[in-house]
Design a protein around this motif. Structure first.
Motif, short mmCIF file in Angstrom:
data_model
loop_
_atom_site.label_atom_id
_atom_site.label_comp_id
_atom_site.label_asym_id
_atom_site.label_seq_id
_atom_site.Cartn_x
_atom_site.Cartn_y
_atom_site.Cartn_z
N VAL A 1 -3.46 4.24 8.11
CA VAL A 1 -2.99 3.59 6.88
C VAL A 1 -2.74 4.65 5.81
O VAL A 1 -3.29 5.75 5.87
CB VAL A 1 -4.01 2.55 6.36
CG1 VAL A 1 -4.19 1.42 7.33
CG2 VAL A 1 -5.34 3.19 6.02
N SER A 2 -1.95 4.31 4.82
CA SER A 2 -1.73 5.22 3.70
C SER A 2 -3.04 5.45 2.95
O SER A 2 -3.95 4.61 2.99
CB SER A 2 -0.68 4.64 2.75
OG SER A 2 -1.20 3.50 2.08
N THR B 1 1.49 -1.43 4.72
CA THR B 1 1.32 0.00 4.49
C THR B 1 2.15 0.79 5.49
O THR B 1 2.28 0.39 6.64
CB THR B 1 -0.16 0.41 4.63
OG1 THR B 1 -0.29 1.82 4.39
CG2 THR B 1 -0.72 0.11 6.00
N THR C 1 3.45 -2.63 9.08
CA THR C 1 3.53 -1.18 8.96
C THR C 1 4.87 -0.70 9.48
O THR C 1 5.63 -1.45 10.10
CB THR C 1 2.37 -0.45 9.68
OG1 THR C 1 2.34 0.91 9.24
CG2 THR C 1 2.52 -0.50 11.20
N MET D 1 -3.77 2.50 0.62
CA MET D 1 -4.35 1.32 1.25
C MET D 1 -5.80 1.58 1.64
O MET D 1 -6.66 0.71 1.45
CB MET D 1 -3.53 0.92 2.49
CG MET D 1 -4.06 -0.33 3.19
SD MET D 1 -4.05 -1.84 2.19
CE MET D 1 -2.33 -2.31 2.29
N THR E 1 -3.29 2.22 12.56
CA THR E 1 -3.06 1.55 11.28
C THR E 1 -3.48 0.09 11.38
O THR E 1 -4.21 -0.41 10.53
CB THR E 1 -1.57 1.66 10.88
OG1 THR E 1 -1.25 3.04 10.75
CG2 THR E 1 -1.29 0.93 9.59
N GLY F 1 0.80 -1.22 0.00
CA GLY F 1 0.00 0.00 0.00
C GLY F 1 0.82 1.26 0.00
O GLY F 1 0.55 2.20 0.77
N THR F 2 1.84 1.32 -0.84
CA THR F 2 2.66 2.52 -1.01
C THR F 2 3.22 2.52 -2.42
O THR F 2 3.38 1.47 -3.04
CB THR F 2 3.81 2.58 0.02
OG1 THR F 2 4.62 3.74 -0.23
CG2 THR F 2 4.68 1.35 -0.05
N THR G 1 8.58 -0.34 3.86
CA THR G 1 7.35 -1.15 3.80
C THR G 1 7.52 -2.29 2.81
O THR G 1 7.18 -3.44 3.11
CB THR G 1 6.15 -0.27 3.38
OG1 THR G 1 6.08 0.88 4.20
CG2 THR G 1 4.85 -1.05 3.47
#
Length: 184
Positions: A81-82, A74, A120, A85, A138, A9-10, A17
């Motif tokens: 969370v990002s 993430t 994370t 994500m 997160t 998720g990045t 990550t």
């Protein structure tokens, strides 16, 4: 053969990550699992009902369904969370749960009994994270999605103090590899 899917998720495919996720996948692979990683930045995720968008979500959904264990990775931004994500989890909601006919309650469905791992990291110092729980939110967000879908937690890992960190420390890499060995 157990299938394990890592969901990054990045957009930073080489950051901490990603390194954590790759280490978990390496552990799963060394234990005989078939592994795959997808980077959410490679998929245009929008709350958009177009046919093309639904095909992308269907593709991701099928990859997830074909896996016995899902790894959600993430970074923690602003104690959460990002955005990438979060967008993914929002878009996948109707595929991961079914809705009760009377009140719209979210109920487990196709993902029930799948395993999941949460990863994370954050810039926050280790002691500060222990005291303030910066990364807790997160994990709570991702855990809420997975448990609502009826999934079973295998484990989680967090790396703190990552500002200017370029490489995952050896001890954290080993911890992630060991976590991956539990994905079977």
């Amino acid at each position: 053969m157990t299938k394990v899917l890592g969901i990054l998720g990045t957009s930073n495919k080489f950051g901490i990550t990603a390194q954590m996720l790759q280490a978990v996948l390496a552990g799963a692979k060394s234990d005989g699992c078939d592994v795959e990683m997808i980077c959410l930045a490679d998929y245009p995720l929008e709350m958009n009902p177009s046919k093309e968008h639904n095909q992308i979500l269907d593709q991701l959904h099928h990859k997830m369904l074909a896996s016995e264990c899902l790894i959600f990775a993430t970074p923690t931004y602003w104690k959460d969370v990002s955005g990438l994500m979060k967008q993914f989890l929002d878009c996948m909601r109707s595929r991961m749960v079914r809705f009760g006919k009377k009140d719209g309650e979210m109920l487990p469905d196709l993902y029930a009994k799948k395993k999941y791992i949460l990863l994370t990291n954050c810039y926050t110092k280790t002691l500060e994270n222990c005291i303030t729980g910066v990364t807790d939110s997160t994990f709570i967000v991702m855990d809420r999605v997975c448990t609502t879908a009826g999934m079973e937690l295998v484990g989680e890992a967090v790396t703190t103090n990552t500002f200017a960190m370029k490489e995952l420390p050896d001890w954290k890499h080993a911890e992630c590899v060991n976590l991956g060995k539990k994905s079977k």
